[in-house]
Design an enzyme around this catalytic site. Structure first.
Site, PDB file in Angstrom:
ATOM      1  N   THR A   1      -1.319 -19.004  -6.539  1.00 44.70           N
ATOM      2  CA  THR A   1      -0.739 -17.713  -6.170  1.00 44.70           C
ATOM      3  C   THR A   1      -0.727 -16.737  -7.343  1.00 44.70           C
ATOM      4  O   THR A   1      -0.706 -17.155  -8.507  1.00 44.70           O
ATOM      5  CB  THR A   1       0.712 -17.951  -5.678  1.00 44.70           C
ATOM      6  OG1 THR A   1       1.363 -16.696  -5.532  1.00 44.70           O
ATOM      7  CG2 THR A   1       1.523 -18.783  -6.668  1.00 44.70           C
ATOM      8  N   ASP A   2      -0.665 -15.445  -7.025  1.00 42.42           N
ATOM      9  CA  ASP A   2      -0.522 -14.431  -8.084  1.00 42.42           C
ATOM     10  C   ASP A   2       0.889 -14.454  -8.693  1.00 42.42           C
ATOM     11  O   ASP A   2       1.121 -13.884  -9.754  1.00 42.42           O
ATOM     12  CB  ASP A   2      -0.843 -13.025  -7.546  1.00 42.42           C
ATOM     13  CG  ASP A   2       0.040 -12.580  -6.382  1.00 42.42           C
ATOM     14  OD1 ASP A   2       0.905 -13.366  -5.928  1.00 42.42           O
ATOM     15  OD2 ASP A   2      -0.141 -11.437  -5.920  1.00 42.42           O
TER      16      ASP A   2
ATOM     17  N   LYS B   1       4.444 -23.609  -8.978  1.00 43.68           N
ATOM     18  CA  LYS B   1       3.003 -23.366  -8.816  1.00 43.68           C
ATOM     19  C   LYS B   1       2.334 -23.222 -10.192  1.00 43.68           C
ATOM     20  O   LYS B   1       1.235 -23.731 -10.408  1.00 43.68           O
ATOM     21  CB  LYS B   1       2.747 -22.114  -7.964  1.00 43.68           C
ATOM     22  CG  LYS B   1       3.140 -22.230  -6.504  1.00 43.68           C
ATOM     23  CD  LYS B   1       2.360 -23.278  -5.725  1.00 43.68           C
ATOM     24  CE  LYS B   1       0.920 -22.909  -5.492  1.00 43.68           C
ATOM     25  NZ  LYS B   1       0.231 -23.894  -4.602  1.00 43.68           N
TER      26      LYS B   1
HETATM   27  P1  NAD Z   1       2.567 -23.089   4.578  1.00 39.13           P
HETATM   28  O1  NAD Z   1       3.974 -23.364   4.188  1.00 39.13           O
HETATM   29  O2  NAD Z   1       2.268 -22.348   5.824  1.00 39.13           O
HETATM   30  O3  NAD Z   1       1.769 -24.476   4.672  1.00 39.13           O
HETATM   31  C1  NAD Z   1       1.960 -25.528   3.768  1.00 39.13           C
HETATM   32  C2  NAD Z   1       1.399 -26.802   4.407  1.00 39.13           C
HETATM   33  O4  NAD Z   1       1.521 -27.870   3.459  1.00 39.13           O
HETATM   34  C3  NAD Z   1       2.162 -27.244   5.660  1.00 39.13           C
HETATM   35  O5  NAD Z   1       1.259 -27.606   6.679  1.00 39.13           O
HETATM   36  C4  NAD Z   1       2.972 -28.461   5.194  1.00 39.13           C
HETATM   37  O6  NAD Z   1       3.228 -29.398   6.219  1.00 39.13           O
HETATM   38  C5  NAD Z   1       2.054 -29.016   4.123  1.00 39.13           C
HETATM   39  N1  NAD Z   1       2.772 -29.826   3.111  1.00 39.13           N
HETATM   40  C6  NAD Z   1       3.917 -29.497   2.462  1.00 39.13           C
HETATM   41  N2  NAD Z   1       4.266 -30.491   1.618  1.00 39.13           N
HETATM   42  C7  NAD Z   1       3.304 -31.456   1.723  1.00 39.13           C
HETATM   43  C8  NAD Z   1       3.100 -32.709   1.088  1.00 39.13           C
HETATM   44  N3  NAD Z   1       3.957 -33.179   0.181  1.00 39.13           N
HETATM   45  N4  NAD Z   1       2.008 -33.435   1.416  1.00 39.13           N
HETATM   46  C9  NAD Z   1       1.133 -32.967   2.370  1.00 39.13           C
HETATM   47  N5  NAD Z   1       1.297 -31.796   3.012  1.00 39.13           N
HETATM   48  C10 NAD Z   1       2.362 -31.042   2.683  1.00 39.13           C
HETATM   49  O7  NAD Z   1       1.921 -22.381   3.312  1.00 39.13           O
HETATM   50  P2  NAD Z   1       0.691 -21.346   3.221  1.00 39.13           P
HETATM   51  O8  NAD Z   1       1.215 -19.981   3.244  1.00 39.13           O
HETATM   52  O9  NAD Z   1      -0.357 -21.771   4.167  1.00 39.13           O
HETATM   53  O10 NAD Z   1       0.231 -21.664   1.712  1.00 39.13           O
HETATM   54  C11 NAD Z   1      -0.782 -22.623   1.439  1.00 39.13           C
HETATM   55  C12 NAD Z   1      -1.061 -22.614  -0.043  1.00 39.13           C
HETATM   56  O11 NAD Z   1      -1.480 -21.323  -0.467  1.00 39.13           O
HETATM   57  C13 NAD Z   1       0.153 -22.953  -0.915  1.00 39.13           C
HETATM   58  O12 NAD Z   1      -0.288 -23.760  -1.987  1.00 39.13           O
HETATM   59  C14 NAD Z   1       0.645 -21.605  -1.416  1.00 39.13           C
HETATM   60  O13 NAD Z   1       1.284 -21.743  -2.656  1.00 39.13           O
HETATM   61  C15 NAD Z   1      -0.667 -20.860  -1.540  1.00 39.13           C
HETATM   62  N6  NAD Z   1      -0.608 -19.388  -1.404  1.00 39.13           N
HETATM   63  C16 NAD Z   1       0.013 -18.818  -0.334  1.00 39.13           C
HETATM   64  C17 NAD Z   1      -0.007 -17.420  -0.182  1.00 39.13           C
HETATM   65  C18 NAD Z   1       0.637 -16.743   0.995  1.00 39.13           C
HETATM   66  O14 NAD Z   1       0.719 -15.512   1.014  1.00 39.13           O
HETATM   67  N7  NAD Z   1       1.090 -17.435   2.006  1.00 39.13           N
HETATM   68  C19 NAD Z   1      -0.658 -16.633  -1.150  1.00 39.13           C
HETATM   69  C20 NAD Z   1      -1.261 -17.260  -2.236  1.00 39.13           C
HETATM   70  C21 NAD Z   1      -1.238 -18.647  -2.342  1.00 39.13           C
HETATM   71  O1  DAU Z   2       2.059 -13.328  -3.684  1.00 32.36           O
HETATM   72  C1  DAU Z   2       1.688 -14.527  -3.052  1.00 32.36           C
HETATM   73  C2  DAU Z   2       2.898 -15.152  -2.417  1.00 32.36           C
HETATM   74  O2  DAU Z   2       3.219 -14.348  -1.279  1.00 32.36           O
HETATM   75  C3  DAU Z   2       2.684 -16.606  -2.005  1.00 32.36           C
HETATM   76  O3  DAU Z   2       2.446 -17.377  -3.149  1.00 32.36           O
HETATM   77  C4  DAU Z   2       3.903 -17.142  -1.245  1.00 32.36           C
HETATM   78  O4  DAU Z   2       3.626 -18.443  -0.765  1.00 32.36           O
HETATM   79  C5  DAU Z   2       4.172 -16.233  -0.061  1.00 32.36           C
HETATM   80  O5  DAU Z   2       5.331 -16.647   0.607  1.00 32.36           O
HETATM   81  C6  DAU Z   2       4.336 -14.772  -0.523  1.00 32.36           C
HETATM   82  O6  DAU Z   2       5.541 -14.614  -1.308  1.00 32.36           O
HETATM   83  P1  DAU Z   2       6.495 -13.331  -1.126  1.00 32.36           P
HETATM   84  O7  DAU Z   2       7.830 -13.680  -1.624  1.00 32.36           O
HETATM   85  O8  DAU Z   2       5.841 -12.102  -1.668  1.00 32.36           O
HETATM   86  O9  DAU Z   2       6.453 -13.204   0.496  1.00 32.36           O
HETATM   87  P2  DAU Z   2       7.609 -12.944   1.573  1.00 32.36           P
HETATM   88  O10 DAU Z   2       6.913 -12.731   2.876  1.00 32.36           O
HETATM   89  O11 DAU Z   2       8.688 -13.935   1.510  1.00 32.36           O
HETATM   90  O12 DAU Z   2       8.205 -11.543   1.097  1.00 32.36           O
HETATM   91  C7  DAU Z   2       7.391 -10.388   0.943  1.00 32.36           C
HETATM   92  C8  DAU Z   2       8.283  -9.268   0.439  1.00 32.36           C
HETATM   93  O13 DAU Z   2       9.194  -8.906   1.472  1.00 32.36           O
HETATM   94  C9  DAU Z   2       9.139  -9.644  -0.752  1.00 32.36           C
HETATM   95  O14 DAU Z   2       9.244  -8.528  -1.631  1.00 32.36           O
HETATM   96  C10 DAU Z   2      10.507  -9.952  -0.153  1.00 32.36           C
HETATM   97  C11 DAU Z   2      10.563  -9.039   1.044  1.00 32.36           C
HETATM   98  N1  DAU Z   2      11.346  -9.537   2.209  1.00 32.36           N
HETATM   99  C12 DAU Z   2      11.044 -10.781   2.699  1.00 32.36           C
HETATM  100  C13 DAU Z   2      11.763 -11.290   3.754  1.00 32.36           C
HETATM  101  C14 DAU Z   2      11.452 -12.672   4.295  1.00 32.36           C
HETATM  102  C15 DAU Z   2      12.336  -8.758   2.775  1.00 32.36           C
HETATM  103  O15 DAU Z   2      12.571  -7.613   2.346  1.00 32.36           O
HETATM  104  N2  DAU Z   2      13.038  -9.259   3.827  1.00 32.36           N
HETATM  105  C16 DAU Z   2      12.817 -10.501   4.347  1.00 32.36           C
HETATM  106  O16 DAU Z   2      13.535 -10.910   5.293  1.00 32.36           O
END
Ligand code: NAD
Ligand code: DAU
Length: 358
Positions: A136-137, A166
């Site tokens: 992640t960033d 991370k």
């Molecule tokens: P998510 O929470 O939707 O999915 C995570 C998955 O990992 C789930 O299916 C969960 O069951 C599985 N998991 C958790 N713990 C586990 C374990 N111990 N063993 C096996 N499986 C396990 O998350 P996501 O948003 O899909 O993120 C996926 C990856 O991308 C993460 O590594 C996250 O840090 C990274 N990432 C997410 C974002 C974002 O915006 N969502 C951005 C950048 C990087």
């Molecule tokens: O930047 C990459 C990351 O983006 C990933 O590594 C994480 O897994 C992913 O969850 C996400 O993190 P953020 O904290 O940026 O995402 P989130 O959707 O939780 O929140 C986005 C922004 O919105 C943040 O500034 C917090 C705000 N927010 C979030 C929620 C859930 C609110 O204002 N209200 C809310 O209820």
């Protein structure tokens, strides 16, 4: 995607992992999908490929040495792609331990077992193999409004327990490359949006709260900025790095789509006002509320993705505003998915995170 490969994907039932699995199974690659099915893992995300012979789902933990060893020996993958993680910042603030367990210790166990298997492969297979870690960033910390965007050289400065875990896992991946020569790549991506995102995250939470007539809880002032990327563009970028990226390198991935949270929530309301108006004729914006800020809330993320653009020719295909509209439409079209995910554990989380913010 002309050559067929066999990938061991971890976390492939989650939001981003399932998108990557679907893309790869569709083009004929074989995917062994290891997922623990925590609260955010959802087999319904994989419905489209439930009868596909080139997808094998295994429920299990990346920290289970014996299981991982067995899978490597049985399937002899061309790459391991590690999506598995605890992914929600707010959960990491309330309960950091599981973030250390999965993101740090789990990743280290996975690396160690993969390294011990990989070192005995024949030279050709050994050189071809990749361990791709999805990161992640947030490891870079936060930016002020006029700082330049994060590059691959920006020093790590994680601010939340999630980003600290991370960052730690990224360091372990780097160390396994430097120490043992494991052929690793790391990608650090900005905020993803798109279908199948668990509705604890900003975009699906606001969309579903709006439709349910509930408050739209903006943390603090809503001036915080995130750099948004469609999940399919992220998975395309992962594939480019996996197949063409330089070993031992990290690549930043971002959408060049910086938006404030306030902009996003207003936009969601405008889209819903247009495609699913409230029965009283008022705007969904009436539901916006400002609540207690997230602890240690990072002000701004922005990704400089010149490296992947120049080296690998990747560029996002989705425009943010169109992608957002399609995403909202997906949640409207998939009522059963929404209903199933909102049962049980989800309600407990909403209670825990939002009750004390009122
Ligand atoms: P998510 O929470 O939707 O999915 C995570 C998955 O990992 C789930 O299916 C969960 O069951 C599985 N998991 C958790 N713990 C586990 C374990 N111990 N063993 C096996 N499986 C396990 O998350 P996501 O948003 O899909 O993120 C996926 C990856 O991308 C993460 O590594 C996250 O840090 C990274 N990432 C997410 C974002 C974002 O915006 N969502 C951005 C950048 C990087
Ligand atoms: O930047 C990459 C990351 O983006 C990933 O590594 C994480 O897994 C992913 O969850 C996400 O993190 P953020 O904290 O940026 O995402 P989130 O959707 O939780 O929140 C986005 C922004 O919105 C943040 O500034 C917090 C705000 N927010 C979030 C929620 C859930 C609110 O204002 N209200 C809310 O209820």
């Amino acid at each position: 995607m002309e050559n067929k490969n066999l990938y061991l994907v971890t976390g492939g039932a989650g939001f981003i992992g399932s998108c990557f699995v679907l893309q790869n199974v569709r083009v004929g690659n074989k995917v062994i999908n290891l997922d623990k099915l925590t609260y955010s893992g959802n087999l319904e995300n994989l419905d489209e490929i439930k009868n596909a012979s080139n997808h094998v789902f295994i429920r299990g933990d990346i920290g289970d040495e014996q299981l991982v060893r067995k899978l490597l020996e049985k399937f002899q993958p061309d790459a391991v792609i590690n999506f598995a993680a605890e992914s929600h910042v707010d959960r990491s603030i309330l309960d950091p331990d599981v973030f250390v367990k999965t993101n740090v210790l789990g990743t280290e166990v996975l690396l160690r077992v993969v390294k011990d298997w990989w070192k005995n492969l024949d030279e050709e297979k050994k050189n071809k193999f990749r361990f791709h870690h999805i990161s992640t960033d947030e490891v870079f910390g936060t930016l002020s409004m006029d700082d330049p965007a994060f590059t691959e050289e920006t020093p790590f400065a994680p601010n939340s327990p999630y980003s600290a875990s991370k960052a730690s896992s990224d360091h372990f991946v780097r160390a396994y490359h430097e120490t043992y020569g494991l052929p690793t790549v790391i990608t650090n991506c900005s905020n993803n949006y798109g279908p199948r995102q668990f509705p604890e995250k900003l975009i699906p939470l606001m969309t579903l709260n709006a439709l349910a007539g509930k408050p739209l809880p903006i943390y603090g002032t809503g001036e915080n900025i995130r750099d948004w990327l469609h999940v399919e563009d992220h998975c395309d970028a992962i594939y480019e790095v996996l197949t063409k990226g330089r070993v031992g390198q990290t690549y930043n991935i971002g959408g060049r789509a910086e938006r404030t949270n306030l902009f996003i929530v207003n936009k969601i309301c405008e889209i819903l006002d247009d495609i699913k108006p409230r029965s009283d004729g008022k705007s969904y914006k009436e539901q916006i509320t400002f609540v207690k800020d997230r602890l240690g809330h990072d002000l701004r993320y922005a990704i400089n993705c010149s490296k992947i653009e120049k080296e690998l020719g990747w560029k996002p295909k989705h425009n943010f505003e169109d992608g957002l509209k399609e995403t909202i439409q997906w949640y409207l079209n998939n009522e059963d998915w929404v209903k199933n995910i909102q049962s049980g554990e989800y309600q407990k989380w909403i209670e825990k995170n939002y009750k004390e913010r009122q």
